[in-house]
Design a protein around this motif. Structure first.
Motif, PDB file in Angstrom:
ATOM      1  N   VAL A 156     -34.397  -7.366  40.844  1.00 56.22           N
ATOM      2  CA  VAL A 156     -34.769  -6.710  42.098  1.00 56.22           C
ATOM      3  C   VAL A 156     -34.326  -7.517  43.308  1.00 56.22           C
ATOM      4  O   VAL A 156     -33.904  -6.948  44.316  1.00 56.22           O
ATOM      5  N   ASP A 157     -34.406  -8.837  43.223  1.00 63.60           N
ATOM      6  CA  ASP A 157     -34.011  -9.643  44.378  1.00 63.60           C
ATOM      7  C   ASP A 157     -32.526  -9.490  44.689  1.00 63.60           C
ATOM      8  O   ASP A 157     -32.129  -9.448  45.858  1.00 63.60           O
ATOM      9  N   GLU A 158     -31.712  -9.366  43.659  1.00 69.91           N
ATOM     10  CA  GLU A 158     -30.281  -9.122  43.861  1.00 69.91           C
ATOM     11  C   GLU A 158     -30.061  -7.761  44.516  1.00 69.91           C
ATOM     12  O   GLU A 158     -29.251  -7.616  45.430  1.00 69.91           O
ATOM     13  N   LEU A 184     -28.989  -4.251  49.261  1.00 72.70           N
ATOM     14  CA  LEU A 184     -29.467  -3.199  50.156  1.00 72.70           C
ATOM     15  C   LEU A 184     -29.459  -3.661  51.607  1.00 72.70           C
ATOM     16  O   LEU A 184     -28.984  -2.946  52.496  1.00 72.70           O
ATOM     17  N   ARG A 185     -29.976  -4.846  51.860  1.00 74.34           N
ATOM     18  CA  ARG A 185     -30.006  -5.374  53.226  1.00 74.34           C
ATOM     19  C   ARG A 185     -28.597  -5.578  53.756  1.00 74.34           C
ATOM     20  O   ARG A 185     -28.314  -5.284  54.916  1.00 74.34           O
ATOM     21  N   PHE A 207     -36.759   0.543  43.247  1.00 74.34           N
ATOM     22  CA  PHE A 207     -36.009  -0.277  42.306  1.00 74.34           C
ATOM     23  C   PHE A 207     -37.039  -1.187  41.657  1.00 74.34           C
ATOM     24  O   PHE A 207     -37.796  -1.869  42.364  1.00 74.34           O
ATOM     25  N   ALA A 208     -37.099  -1.200  40.329  1.00 71.07           N
ATOM     26  CA  ALA A 208     -38.137  -1.956  39.633  1.00 71.07           C
ATOM     27  C   ALA A 208     -37.529  -2.833  38.547  1.00 71.07           C
ATOM     28  O   ALA A 208     -36.664  -2.392  37.788  1.00 71.07           O
ATOM     29  N   GLU A 209     -38.017  -4.056  38.492  1.00 74.91           N
ATOM     30  CA  GLU A 209     -37.649  -5.017  37.456  1.00 74.91           C
ATOM     31  C   GLU A 209     -38.909  -5.304  36.646  1.00 74.91           C
ATOM     32  O   GLU A 209     -39.982  -5.529  37.222  1.00 74.91           O
TER      33      GLU A 209
END
Length: 127
Positions: free
Chosen positions: A76-78, A83-84, A116-118
């Motif tokens: 998710v962090d990737e 996205l940003r 978006f889910a991890e």
């Protein structure tokens, strides 16, 4: 029984195709007669022009006020960084959820929430 399709009625098919292809990252398959389809694992994910939906369902269609599309991702962090970097307005996250997901939420062009889910270890057990 199984779910065969998930179809969202959208105002601007081209904008929504671009969002789900370029921002979400689903594999685009085709567009035909106001309908577009993506590869989404074992379920077909489609977009249908809202203006054409009346003949299909027999009445005008207004998007619902709730619900979301959940896309499982390995990191998710990737996704958040991507996205940003693409200028997408992030609604929430990244955040660890007690049910075992780390999530980021955005809105699609019609206001549908896309999560978006991890998968992460659960902080709370089911009863």
């Amino acid at each position: 029984m199984e779910i065969g399709y998930v179809i969202l009625y959208v105002a601007d098919l081209e904008a929504s195709v671009g969002f789900y292809r370029d921002v979400v990252g689903l594999a685009y398959k085709f567009t035909d007669a106001g309908y577009a389809e993506f590869e989404a694992g074992g379920v077909r994910f489609g977009l249908y022009e809202r203006r054409r939906a009346e003949w299909l369902v027999g009445a005008g269609v207004t998007p619902g006020a709730g619900g979301e599309v959940v896309v499982m991702v390995p990191d998710v962090d990737e996704v958040f960084v991507r996205l940003r970097g693409a200028g997408v307005d992030v609604l929430s996250g990244p955040a660890d959820r007690p049910w075992g997901h780390r999530t980021v939420h955005v809105a699609d062009p019609d206001g549908f929430v896309v999560e978006f889910a991890e998968e992460i270890p659960r902080a709370r057990q089911r009863r």
